[in-house]
Design an enzyme around this catalytic site. Sequence first.
Site, PDB file in Angstrom:
ATOM      1  N   HIS A  43       9.753  -3.211   3.100  1.00 44.17           N
ATOM      2  CA  HIS A  43       8.973  -3.678   1.619  1.00 44.17           C
ATOM      3  C   HIS A  43      10.272  -3.876   0.872  1.00 44.17           C
ATOM      4  O   HIS A  43      10.388  -4.812  -0.043  1.00 44.17           O
ATOM      5  CB  HIS A  43       8.163  -2.482   1.280  1.00 44.17           C
ATOM      6  CG  HIS A  43       7.032  -2.151   2.013  1.00 44.17           C
ATOM      7  ND1 HIS A  43       6.839  -1.026   2.850  1.00 44.17           N
ATOM      8  CD2 HIS A  43       5.929  -2.900   2.266  1.00 44.17           C
ATOM      9  CE1 HIS A  43       5.897  -0.879   3.269  1.00 44.17           C
ATOM     10  NE2 HIS A  43       5.150  -1.954   2.943  1.00 44.17           N
ATOM     11  N   MET A  74       0.976  -1.206   0.042  1.00 41.97           N
ATOM     12  CA  MET A  74      -0.161  -0.017   0.064  1.00 41.97           C
ATOM     13  C   MET A  74       0.925   1.366   0.051  1.00 41.97           C
ATOM     14  O   MET A  74       0.512   2.369   0.450  1.00 41.97           O
ATOM     15  CB  MET A  74      -0.995   0.008   1.225  1.00 41.97           C
ATOM     16  CG  MET A  74      -1.926  -1.217   0.859  1.00 41.97           C
ATOM     17  SD  MET A  74      -3.359  -1.049   2.075  1.00 41.97           S
ATOM     18  CE  MET A  74      -2.770  -0.568   3.668  1.00 41.97           C
ATOM     19  N   GLY A 130       5.407 -10.283   3.782  1.00 45.49           N
ATOM     20  CA  GLY A 130       6.037 -10.064   5.366  1.00 45.49           C
ATOM     21  C   GLY A 130       5.409 -10.796   6.443  1.00 45.49           C
ATOM     22  O   GLY A 130       4.341 -11.024   6.589  1.00 45.49           O
ATOM     23  N   ILE A 131       6.205 -11.525   7.386  1.00 43.29           N
ATOM     24  CA  ILE A 131       5.891 -12.190   8.652  1.00 43.29           C
ATOM     25  C   ILE A 131       5.284 -11.148   9.407  1.00 43.29           C
ATOM     26  O   ILE A 131       4.431 -11.563  10.355  1.00 43.29           O
ATOM     27  CB  ILE A 131       6.871 -13.118   8.964  1.00 43.29           C
ATOM     28  CG1 ILE A 131       7.101 -14.113   8.142  1.00 43.29           C
ATOM     29  CG2 ILE A 131       6.717 -13.500  10.174  1.00 43.29           C
ATOM     30  CD1 ILE A 131       8.376 -15.030   8.519  1.00 43.29           C
TER      31      ILE A 131
HETATM   32  O1  PAF Z   1       0.055  -5.761   3.531  1.00 41.61           O
HETATM   33  C1  PAF Z   1      -0.520  -4.812   2.904  1.00 41.61           C
HETATM   34  O2  PAF Z   1       0.126  -3.693   2.552  1.00 41.61           O
HETATM   35  C2  PAF Z   1      -1.843  -4.934   2.343  1.00 41.61           C
HETATM   36  O3  PAF Z   1      -2.628  -5.610   3.282  1.00 41.61           O
HETATM   37  C3  PAF Z   1      -1.848  -5.813   0.981  1.00 41.61           C
HETATM   38  C4  PAF Z   1      -1.385  -7.077   0.935  1.00 41.61           C
HETATM   39  C5  PAF Z   1      -1.033  -4.660  -0.124  1.00 41.61           C
HETATM   40  C6  PAF Z   1      -3.146  -5.631   0.522  1.00 41.61           C
HETATM   41  O4  PAF Z   1      -3.707  -4.553   0.056  1.00 41.61           O
END
Ligand code: PAF
Length: 283
Positions: free
Chosen positions: A37, A30, A149-150
């Site tokens: 990330h 997101m 991610g965990i």
């Molecule tokens: O973990 C996230 O950032 C969100 O829940 C995802 C997996 C991108 C779904 O919108």
Amino acid sequence: MQVFHTASGLREVLDKARRKGLSIGFVPTMGNLHDGHLALIVQAAKSNDIVVCSIFVNALQFGLNEDWDKYPRTYESDCAKLRQSGCHYLFHPNDTEMYPNGLDTQSRVICPTMTDVLCGASRPGHFEGVTTVVSKLFNIVQPDEAIFGIKDYQQLAVIRRMAEDLCMPVKITSAPIHREPDGLAMSSRNSYISDEERPKVTVLKETLEWIAQQIVAGNLEFSKLQKDAAKRIKSAGFKTDYITISNSKTLQPAAIDDRQITILGAMYTESARLIDNISIALD
Ligand code: PAF
């Protein structure tokens, strides 16, 4: 890195890559990207020819009183970070592209039972929004592998279950929790934490670690451990949402003879809700 705002544009290049026999690794996000990330992108690049990332702040997974409108949107700096990390294609759709028929009539993907507990209990509808958008993203990208991610342990478990139940031809891979130097799990929402609260929020991780040590040492009084943990969090000035000792796969309360255990916690600070978890394997 090439940026696509439409599913059809992205599909065209990915179809060509697939026809050449190239494998596709996918990291859905997101945005407001942090080192956690970027480690997912690097991991995706190690085992795939092409790395696709998506940035979409998915309204469907936010409750009415949650932070969808104030969720940090940092598109330009996210792009710069993705370029440096080796991402090939970024999918950055708007709401109309993802939900052309509107949110109310959108078909949904539901993963029962596992989504009623933990974060699902305090955020009704959240996981339905996650599984729905992730299914859509999987259908658009059609990745060989998707990496999560965990830190969002329940999300990872739910997505694994969804992919298994619905025979989705994608390998779901996990990546370790990335932490700040003092141990706080990295999260896009950490920016909500006030300067005053910041030194104290590591109590969540410390409390989960304390439970893990107790269990490994043979203390199997799960219910008392959970209560004592909430007291620790309260004395640091925060409110516990949940602290649970769960079966790592089903996320239901752990039984005394369970060998794979995950201790999950969520707590509220003045302006943030933080989550963390630790898994242990008992012999
Ligand atoms: O973990 C996230 O950032 C969100 O829940 C995802 C997996 C991108 C779904 O919108």
